[in-house]
Scaffold this motif. Structure first.
Motif, PDB file in Angstrom:
ATOM      1  N   ASP A 157      46.387  45.553  38.650  1.00  0.00           N
ATOM      2  CA  ASP A 157      46.807  46.925  38.940  1.00  0.00           C
ATOM      3  C   ASP A 157      46.402  47.384  40.338  1.00  0.00           C
ATOM      4  O   ASP A 157      47.153  48.096  41.005  1.00  0.00           O
ATOM      5  N   THR A 158      45.213  46.971  40.785  1.00  0.00           N
ATOM      6  CA  THR A 158      44.737  47.398  42.100  1.00  0.00           C
ATOM      7  C   THR A 158      45.672  46.897  43.192  1.00  0.00           C
ATOM      8  O   THR A 158      46.086  47.657  44.066  1.00  0.00           O
ATOM      9  N   ALA A 159      46.048  45.609  43.111  1.00  0.00           N
ATOM     10  CA  ALA A 159      46.936  45.043  44.121  1.00  0.00           C
ATOM     11  C   ALA A 159      48.317  45.680  44.024  1.00  0.00           C
ATOM     12  O   ALA A 159      48.965  45.966  45.040  1.00  0.00           O
ATOM     13  N   GLU A 160      48.764  45.910  42.783  1.00  0.00           N
ATOM     14  CA  GLU A 160      50.069  46.542  42.579  1.00  0.00           C
ATOM     15  C   GLU A 160      50.106  47.923  43.234  1.00  0.00           C
ATOM     16  O   GLU A 160      51.078  48.292  43.888  1.00  0.00           O
ATOM     17  N   LEU A 161      49.016  48.688  43.053  1.00  0.00           N
ATOM     18  CA  LEU A 161      48.947  50.039  43.602  1.00  0.00           C
ATOM     19  C   LEU A 161      49.060  50.011  45.124  1.00  0.00           C
ATOM     20  O   LEU A 161      49.894  50.719  45.727  1.00  0.00           O
TER      21      LEU A 161
ATOM     22  N   ASP B 117      49.448  50.824  55.215  1.00  0.00           N
ATOM     23  CA  ASP B 117      49.174  49.445  55.604  1.00  0.00           C
ATOM     24  C   ASP B 117      47.831  49.043  55.020  1.00  0.00           C
ATOM     25  O   ASP B 117      46.831  48.967  55.711  1.00  0.00           O
ATOM     26  N   LEU B 118      47.830  48.817  53.682  1.00  0.00           N
ATOM     27  CA  LEU B 118      46.578  48.527  52.987  1.00  0.00           C
ATOM     28  C   LEU B 118      46.452  47.027  52.739  1.00  0.00           C
ATOM     29  O   LEU B 118      47.459  46.347  52.506  1.00  0.00           O
ATOM     30  N   PRO B 119      45.228  46.499  52.756  1.00  0.00           N
ATOM     31  CA  PRO B 119      45.061  45.099  52.357  1.00  0.00           C
ATOM     32  C   PRO B 119      45.294  44.981  50.848  1.00  0.00           C
ATOM     33  O   PRO B 119      44.943  45.886  50.091  1.00  0.00           O
ATOM     34  N   LEU B 120      45.905  43.861  50.414  1.00  0.00           N
ATOM     35  CA  LEU B 120      46.269  43.730  48.992  1.00  0.00           C
ATOM     36  C   LEU B 120      45.208  42.992  48.172  1.00  0.00           C
ATOM     37  O   LEU B 120      45.335  42.861  46.979  1.00  0.00           O
ATOM     38  N   GLY B 121      44.200  42.525  48.859  1.00  0.00           N
ATOM     39  CA  GLY B 121      43.261  41.627  48.171  1.00  0.00           C
ATOM     40  C   GLY B 121      42.237  42.285  47.264  1.00  0.00           C
ATOM     41  O   GLY B 121      41.420  41.600  46.686  1.00  0.00           O
ATOM     42  N   SER B 122      42.262  43.614  47.123  1.00  0.00           N
ATOM     43  CA  SER B 122      41.208  44.233  46.313  1.00  0.00           C
ATOM     44  C   SER B 122      41.431  43.947  44.832  1.00  0.00           C
ATOM     45  O   SER B 122      42.540  44.031  44.328  1.00  0.00           O
TER      46      SER B 122
ATOM     47  N   VAL C  94      51.982  39.582  46.258  1.00  0.00           N
ATOM     48  CA  VAL C  94      52.587  40.336  45.166  1.00  0.00           C
ATOM     49  C   VAL C  94      54.066  39.983  44.958  1.00  0.00           C
ATOM     50  O   VAL C  94      54.522  39.810  43.831  1.00  0.00           O
ATOM     51  N   GLU C  95      54.811  39.840  46.061  1.00  0.00           N
ATOM     52  CA  GLU C  95      56.250  39.528  45.935  1.00  0.00           C
ATOM     53  C   GLU C  95      56.465  38.200  45.211  1.00  0.00           C
ATOM     54  O   GLU C  95      57.328  38.087  44.349  1.00  0.00           O
TER      55      GLU C  95
END
Lengths: 282, 268
Positions: free
Chosen positions: A247-251, A261-266, A235-236
């Motif tokens: 939006d999912t990854a942004e959230l 500590d969520l995975p960002l790949g969804s 994301v950065e």
């Protein structure tokens, strides 16, 4: 032949007008695209995505380095027709790529140019129109169709030439959400069922998320390359080049800033909801 | 308002005339015009009229649409009629006002001239009403193709015609949009004298032309992408084929011309 398109050390600059300096787009770009894959090319304005697309069927020629399409050098004038037969191209504005004033006549335009026999053209036109779901509109006038329908006719016009690869340059940019969905469904179907290589130039994250591979261009260089999950979890990086993640990854990323500590790949809302559910359950 | 603009109006249908090869229709139209100009008497005009009337009846196109198309021609018809009425020299003077006289010959001549123009226009209308623009361009290209030998760009011309027909509705729509946009900024197209109104069109024409050039550029790229290389080596999806009814129609048209010629030979 495994590689559909291979870009090697591509250099390209648009010549400056009068005294202004040349506008350099690519200095040393390398990119390989596999036969049968679905690749989305992402990037902000002026990153060279459309310029790159135009290299894939010899509309623009490299200023340095090479572009090979199915092993054919795009700067070889003798291969021009063979290259354009292999890679079809769909542009942004559907109005400006439809030539004839009857849908089926327009789809027939490409095969007619190739000098194919009449009964075979008829077969191809019917097949192509059925594949994009526009067969029942074959005798309509194009200007009476909706944007999504026109764009599907344009895609039919390209697949009637039976290319191995289709390059779509922001095909949904001028369409409403419904038209966008129609076009995306058509592209996905062609890739899955016919094994046609698809290169989709876009700036819609949700469209890119449906591809097998995402290439992010920034200032003429590949900034990120991988599966949608891999690319969108950075994301950065995406923010630093002026793009937003889905939006999912942004959230998830925003939540991580506040101690999660969520995975960002969804990429799918349901998947993201599941992740949130798991995180909040404890 | 601009939506009403119709060019090359085509009424789809299934009549024999609709199904004729466009080449047949074009050639017969030429023959019909020749016959019309060879006709000199009531009888020969009658023969040509019967031919036209029967053709219209077969086509099933409502007469109303012919009358509608005739409206813009009113001025020319009136002008021709009046000119012939007053300026034909003759012996049988019907009315004499000062130095202008109306003779019986003048009346007959005026009637024939107006009738001739009407029949001429109706005949061409019948062609465009029963033939789709694309079939028409195909037919023209096929008929003119011998001229390729003398380096006439026949294919290019028909391609241009086809693209022009394709883009008329697109550009009309665009003009509408530009007009609305300019009106929203306070442009006034409806008042003022002629000069002011013409001047008011400039802010419409400038963006329209710029956009048309951009469209042309994009279309050219798209055509190149689809392997367009001019007319050489190009095939067609729909081949033009002559059928029995085409030959039959030629026969009827030939009979028409012969009849008119024979009548003319007898001074009728």
């Amino acid at each position: 032949m495994d590689k559909a398109i291979s870009v090697e050390h591509l250099k390209f600059a648009y010549p400056g007008v009068d005294d202004t300096p040349d506008i350099v787009v690519f200095e040393d770009l390398n990119l390989q695209i596999k036969q049968g894959s679905f690749v989305a090319v992402l990037g902000g304005n002026g990153c060279g995505k459309s310029t790159l697309a135009k290299h894939f069927n010899s509309i623009l020629l490299p200023g340095g380095g090479k572009v090979y399409v199915y092993g054919m050098d795009t700067s070889d004038p003798e291969k021009l027709i063979a290259i354009r037969r292999c890679t079809g191209m769909v542009f942004q504005n559907p109005d400006n790529q439809i030539v004839a004033n009857v849908v089926e006549e327009d789809v027939a335009f490409g095969p007619e140019n190739l000098g194919i026999a009449s009964p075979e053209i008829r077969n191809r036109v019917d097949r192509a129109l059925k594949q994009v779901g526009m067969y029942s509109y074959r005798e309509h006038a194009p200007h009476l169709l909706s944007g999504g329908q026109k764009q599907r006719v344009a895609i039919a016009g390209v697949i009637a030439m039976e290319p191995k690869c289709i390059v779509l340059d922001e095909p949904t940019a001028m369409l409403d959400p419904r038209g966008r969905r129609e076009v995306m469904d058509t592209i996905l179907k062609l890739n899955a069922e016919k094994g046609i290589t698809v290169v989709l130039i876009t700036h819609h994250m949700d469209e890119a998320a449906q591809a097998q591979r995402v290439v992010v261009l920034h200032q003429g260089k590949v900034a990120a390359d991988g599966t949608p999950r891999e690319v969108f979890s950075q994301v950065e990086l995406l923010h630093s080049i002026g793009l937003a993640a889905p939006d999912t990854a942004e959230l998830c990323w925003e939540l991580n800033k506040h101690g999660f500590d969520l995975p960002l790949g969804s990429l799918e809302p349901d998947e993201c909801a599941q992740i949130l559910y798991e995180a909040l359950k404890v | 308002m601009l939506k009403d603009v119709t060019l090359g109006q085509f009424f789809p249908g299934k009549s024999v005339i609709h199904r004729l090869d466009p080449r047949t229709k074009l050639l017969i139209l030429v023959g019909y015009i020749v016959a019309l100009f060879l006709a000199v008497s009531w009888l020969s005009y009658g023969v040509v009229f019967v031919f036209l009337a029967v053709s219209i009846a077969i086509s099933g196109i409502p007469l109303k649409s012919f009358f509608k198309g005739m409206k813009p021609l009113m001025f020319i018809l009136l002008f021709t009629g009046i000119l012939n009425l007053f300026f034909t020299q003759g012996e049988t003077v019907l009315v004499q006002i000062w130095t202008i006289s109306i003779t019986l010959e003048g009346v007959i001549r005026a009637f024939f001239m107006v009738f001739r123009i009407l029949m001429l226009v109706t005949g061409t209308f019948l062609l465009t009403y029963t033939t789709s623009p694309i079939a028409l361009t195909d037919g023209l290209e096929a008929l003119l193709s011998p001229l390729k030998k003398i380096k006439l760009p026949v294919h290019e011309l028909s391609m241009m015609m086809c693209i022009a027909l394709r883009f008329i509705p697109t550009l009309v729509e665009e003009t509408d949009k530009i007009m609305s946009a300019q009106k929203a900024r306070g442009a006034d197209f409806e008042s003022g004298n002629l000069v002011q109104r013409v001047k008011a069109l400039v802010p419409i024409l400038v963006p329209l032309f710029i956009s048309a050039f951009r469209r042309a550029d994009e279309l050219a790229t798209a055509m190149e992408c689809r392997c367009y290389q001019g007319g050489d080596g190009r095939t067609k999806m729909k081949l033009l084929r002559m059928h029995g009814c085409d030959y039959g129609s030629f026969l009827v048209a030939a009979l028409l011309i012969t009849a008119v010629c024979v009548l003319r030979g007898f001074g009728l």
